[in-house]
Write a protein that holds these residues in place. Sequence first.
Motif, PDB file in Angstrom:
ATOM      1  N   THR A 282     119.090  69.414  51.328  1.00 12.16           N
ATOM      2  CA  THR A 282     119.767  68.751  50.217  1.00 12.16           C
ATOM      3  C   THR A 282     119.537  67.234  50.123  1.00 12.16           C
ATOM      4  O   THR A 282     119.316  66.725  49.025  1.00 12.16           O
ATOM      5  N   PRO A 283     119.575  66.478  51.227  1.00 10.49           N
ATOM      6  CA  PRO A 283     119.373  65.022  51.087  1.00 10.49           C
ATOM      7  C   PRO A 283     118.074  64.686  50.366  1.00 10.49           C
ATOM      8  O   PRO A 283     118.030  63.776  49.536  1.00 10.49           O
ATOM      9  N   GLU A 284     117.030  65.454  50.624  1.00  7.13           N
ATOM     10  CA  GLU A 284     115.748  65.181  49.965  1.00  7.13           C
ATOM     11  C   GLU A 284     115.818  65.522  48.473  1.00  7.13           C
ATOM     12  O   GLU A 284     115.316  64.796  47.622  1.00  7.13           O
ATOM     13  N   ARG A 285     116.474  66.651  48.164  1.00  6.21           N
ATOM     14  CA  ARG A 285     116.585  67.091  46.771  1.00  6.21           C
ATOM     15  C   ARG A 285     117.435  66.111  45.949  1.00  6.21           C
ATOM     16  O   ARG A 285     117.127  65.806  44.805  1.00  6.21           O
ATOM     17  N   VAL A 286     118.516  65.610  46.534  1.00  2.00           N
ATOM     18  CA  VAL A 286     119.495  64.820  45.781  1.00  2.00           C
ATOM     19  C   VAL A 286     119.163  63.326  45.818  1.00  2.00           C
ATOM     20  O   VAL A 286     119.456  62.597  44.873  1.00  2.00           O
ATOM     21  N   GLY A 287     118.532  62.867  46.882  1.00  2.00           N
ATOM     22  CA  GLY A 287     118.193  61.451  46.975  1.00  2.00           C
ATOM     23  C   GLY A 287     119.397  60.619  47.389  1.00  2.00           C
ATOM     24  O   GLY A 287     120.378  61.142  47.916  1.00  2.00           O
ATOM     25  N   GLU A 288     119.318  59.318  47.079  1.00  2.00           N
ATOM     26  CA  GLU A 288     120.308  58.398  47.611  1.00  2.00           C
ATOM     27  C   GLU A 288     121.691  58.576  46.994  1.00  2.00           C
ATOM     28  O   GLU A 288     121.826  58.698  45.775  1.00  2.00           O
ATOM     29  N   ILE A 289     122.692  58.576  47.839  1.00  2.00           N
ATOM     30  CA  ILE A 289     124.080  58.670  47.377  1.00  2.00           C
ATOM     31  C   ILE A 289     124.922  57.633  48.122  1.00  2.00           C
ATOM     32  O   ILE A 289     124.492  57.119  49.150  1.00  2.00           O
ATOM     33  N   ASP A 290     126.108  57.337  47.592  1.00  2.00           N
ATOM     34  CA  ASP A 290     126.975  56.327  48.219  1.00  2.00           C
ATOM     35  C   ASP A 290     127.628  56.839  49.492  1.00  2.00           C
ATOM     36  O   ASP A 290     128.008  56.069  50.361  1.00  2.00           O
ATOM     37  N   GLU A 291     127.829  58.168  49.561  1.00  2.00           N
ATOM     38  CA  GLU A 291     128.576  58.740  50.679  1.00  2.00           C
ATOM     39  C   GLU A 291     127.648  58.985  51.867  1.00  2.00           C
ATOM     40  O   GLU A 291     126.435  58.984  51.731  1.00  2.00           O
ATOM     41  N   SER A 292     128.264  59.260  53.005  1.00  2.37           N
ATOM     42  CA  SER A 292     127.469  59.550  54.190  1.00  2.37           C
ATOM     43  C   SER A 292     127.190  61.052  54.258  1.00  2.37           C
ATOM     44  O   SER A 292     128.096  61.870  54.093  1.00  2.37           O
ATOM     45  N   TRP A 293     125.926  61.396  54.494  1.00  2.00           N
ATOM     46  CA  TRP A 293     125.569  62.819  54.599  1.00  2.00           C
ATOM     47  C   TRP A 293     126.289  63.471  55.772  1.00  2.00           C
ATOM     48  O   TRP A 293     126.581  64.658  55.751  1.00  2.00           O
TER      49      TRP A 293
END
Length: 360
Positions: A282-293
């Motif tokens: 998912t991190p690769e699919r969604v890209g940068e987010i404000d929250e911590s993975w």
Amino acid sequence: MPLDGWDHVELWVGNAKQAAYYYEHAYGFRRTAYAGPETGVRDRASYVVEQSEIRLVLTCALHPGHEIADHAYAHGDGVKDIALRVPDARRAYEEAVQRGARGVREPQTLEDDFGAVELATIATYGDVVHTFVGRNGYEGAYLPGYAAQECADGSEDGPGLLAIDHIVGNVELGRMNEWVEFYERVFGMTEMIHFSDDDISTEYSALMSKVMTDGQGKIKFPINEPAEGKRKSQIDEYLEFNHGPGAQHIALQSSNIVRAVEALQRRGVVFLSTPDTYYEETPERVGEIDESWDDLRRLRILADRDDDGYLLQIFTKTAQDRPTLFFEVIERHGARGFGDGNFKALFEAIEREQALRGNL
Ligand code: FE2
């Protein structure tokens, strides 16, 4: 058909006192109003609970053979009324009926010392109704006839849920388009997005969904129908246990989903789990987010991205013994979609639950 937003959602339940306790203690709602024998209502008890803009009403009958008792007997605890705030309830009702909606309750005005509220009700899928609520600046608690309840505000350690995002209806195979057309014709809504069974399928089951929305995008009504799969669709399971169409889930907005899910878990709300493998891709699919993975993985929160931004979401297990109504917590960072990138992971999680119940 001008709509000002959601007014309230009324659930008809077997035991409103205990249901209110559940929504207050598990979900962090605050009791604001009550009607029942103590206020001169002889046939029912209703508890109004609120959290920011979200208002739920929990109502049960006090005698057998009552419409509310029959509803709870047939469907279990569930949504009866998705009430919408309008500038003019009488006009909304007349317009809706003229456009082919079935009237359930003619316009009526309720009054007390705090002002007047106009109500009128039409039918939608299953035994669910839409009440048009014209509040006209009413200043009392909820509706005339209800006694205001003074309750401590538990918001410091609460989940901080803000508003209703969308309410999903499950209807029978082959009837989705009929209800899509109903919301187009009666409410002037438009189809915002649709998902075919190719979009929403797992190894075992499938469903189709179309999302209807009003002109301002305040009200969103996804409508699901089951599609053919190898095993029983989760929508089929719902229809079997609800004994017909009804509201499947209520999505509640949050502005800090990590805090919200922690608070809800602490209070005993149980969420669907997601396998570790989901967080590998998912991190690769969604890209940068404000929250911590790490937080999202720890709490099993799902993430998805569309052209406008990203969203975070998580689904509770069903709120009663029947596998019918459940809740979603959703946090939108621009994204206007419904997390279709998560459908497969989500539905596999639902199917694990279905299998445990012997219904897959
Ligand atoms: Fe949803």
